[in-house]
Write a protein that holds these residues in place. Sequence first.
Motif, short mmCIF file in Angstrom:
data_model
loop_
_atom_site.label_atom_id
_atom_site.label_comp_id
_atom_site.label_asym_id
_atom_site.label_seq_id
_atom_site.Cartn_x
_atom_site.Cartn_y
_atom_site.Cartn_z
N LEU A 7 -51.94 21.14 37.18
CA LEU A 7 -51.02 20.06 36.84
C LEU A 7 -50.43 20.27 35.45
O LEU A 7 -49.24 20.00 35.23
CB LEU A 7 -51.75 18.71 36.90
CG LEU A 7 -52.13 18.23 38.31
CD1 LEU A 7 -52.95 16.94 38.22
CD2 LEU A 7 -50.89 18.01 39.17
N ALA A 8 -51.26 20.76 34.52
CA ALA A 8 -50.77 21.03 33.16
C ALA A 8 -49.72 22.13 33.20
O ALA A 8 -48.67 22.03 32.53
CB ALA A 8 -51.93 21.43 32.25
N PHE A 9 -49.96 23.17 33.98
CA PHE A 9 -48.99 24.26 34.10
C PHE A 9 -47.71 23.76 34.76
O PHE A 9 -46.61 24.12 34.34
CB PHE A 9 -49.59 25.40 34.91
CG PHE A 9 -48.64 26.53 35.14
CD1 PHE A 9 -48.34 27.43 34.13
CD2 PHE A 9 -48.02 26.69 36.38
CE1 PHE A 9 -47.45 28.47 34.34
CE2 PHE A 9 -47.12 27.73 36.60
CZ PHE A 9 -46.84 28.62 35.58
N ALA A 10 -47.85 22.95 35.80
CA ALA A 10 -46.67 22.41 36.48
C ALA A 10 -45.83 21.55 35.53
O ALA A 10 -44.60 21.61 35.55
CB ALA A 10 -47.10 21.59 37.70
N GLY A 11 -46.50 20.77 34.68
CA GLY A 11 -45.78 19.96 33.71
C GLY A 11 -45.02 20.81 32.72
O GLY A 11 -43.87 20.51 32.36
N CYS A 13 -43.89 23.86 33.28
CA CYS A 13 -42.77 24.45 34.01
C CYS A 13 -41.62 23.45 34.18
O CYS A 13 -40.44 23.82 34.10
CB CYS A 13 -43.23 24.94 35.38
SG CYS A 13 -44.33 26.37 35.32
N LEU A 14 -41.97 22.20 34.43
CA LEU A 14 -40.94 21.17 34.60
C LEU A 14 -40.15 20.99 33.31
O LEU A 14 -38.91 20.90 33.33
CB LEU A 14 -41.58 19.85 35.01
CG LEU A 14 -40.63 18.67 35.21
CD1 LEU A 14 -39.61 18.99 36.28
CD2 LEU A 14 -41.41 17.40 35.57
N LEU A 15 -40.85 20.95 32.18
CA LEU A 15 -40.16 20.80 30.89
C LEU A 15 -39.26 21.99 30.61
O LEU A 15 -38.13 21.84 30.13
CB LEU A 15 -41.19 20.64 29.77
CG LEU A 15 -41.86 19.26 29.67
CD1 LEU A 15 -43.00 19.31 28.67
CD2 LEU A 15 -40.85 18.20 29.27
N LEU A 16 -39.74 23.19 30.93
CA LEU A 16 -38.93 24.38 30.71
C LEU A 16 -37.71 24.38 31.63
O LEU A 16 -36.62 24.81 31.23
CB LEU A 16 -39.77 25.63 30.94
CG LEU A 16 -40.82 25.93 29.86
CD1 LEU A 16 -41.67 27.13 30.27
CD2 LEU A 16 -40.17 26.19 28.51
N SER A 17 -37.88 23.91 32.86
CA SER A 17 -36.76 23.86 33.80
C SER A 17 -35.70 22.88 33.32
O SER A 17 -34.49 23.12 33.49
CB SER A 17 -37.24 23.45 35.19
OG SER A 17 -38.08 24.45 35.75
#
Length: 212
Positions: A7-11, A13-17
Motif C-alpha cells: 500500500l505504501a508503494f502504491a501510494g 506510485c500514485l503521487l508520482l503519476s
Amino acid sequence: MTLLSLLAFAGLCLLLSLTPGPDTFLVLRIALNRASAGVAAAAGSASAAIVWAGLVGVGLAAILEQSAEVFRWVKIAGGIYLVYLGVSSFLKARKAAKEGMADGADAPLPYSRWAGFGAGAVSTLLNPKVGLFYLAVVPQFIPHGGNTLGTAMILGSIEAVIAFCYLASVAVIAFKAMKWLRRPKVNATVERASSGIITVLGFGVLASGAVN
C-alpha cells in the motif's frame, strides 16, 4: 512483502503519476486528436514500465547473488537518489511557479491506436529515470532471502496499473485535464507533495542502510 508495504508503494506510485511528466504530456497531445489513441499510449507506457522492472530485477538479483555488501550499497545509493529526486522536484516546482509555467504545447499530431501504443512504449523505454526509480525502490522491499525478480515484477505491475489508470483517465478528458494540469498552483502543489514524500523515503532508506 506485507500488505502495508504494498500500500505504501502504491501510494508513492500514485503521487508520482499525479506529477505531470513527459508521459503525461505525450498522452495529452496524442489524445487531443483521438482519445482511444491516448489510451493506447497509456497502455504502451505501462507495458514498457513492466519491461524496466524486469530488467532491474534481473540486475539486482545478479548483484545480490554476488555480494550482499554490494547490494547494501546499491540500497543506500537508491536512498540518495530518492533524496535527490525529491529535492530537485521541489526546487523545480518553485522555479516553475515563479516563472508562471508560461510554456506552450506543441500542435498535436494525428495518431492511430498502434502508433499511440508505440509512442508511449518508446517514450518510457528511453526514459532512464524509470529504471533509476525501480533501482532505488525495489531493494527496499526485498525481504531477506526473498525473490528479487519476483518482487521487482510485482512492484512493476502495481506501478504499471496505477500509471495506466491515471494516464488513460487523462486521455479520456484530455482537453479538461490540459487546462487543469497547467495551472501553476495545481502543478506546484502536486510537485511539492510528491517531492516531499520521496525525500522523506530517501532519508529513511539512508538511515536503515547506515544501521544495518
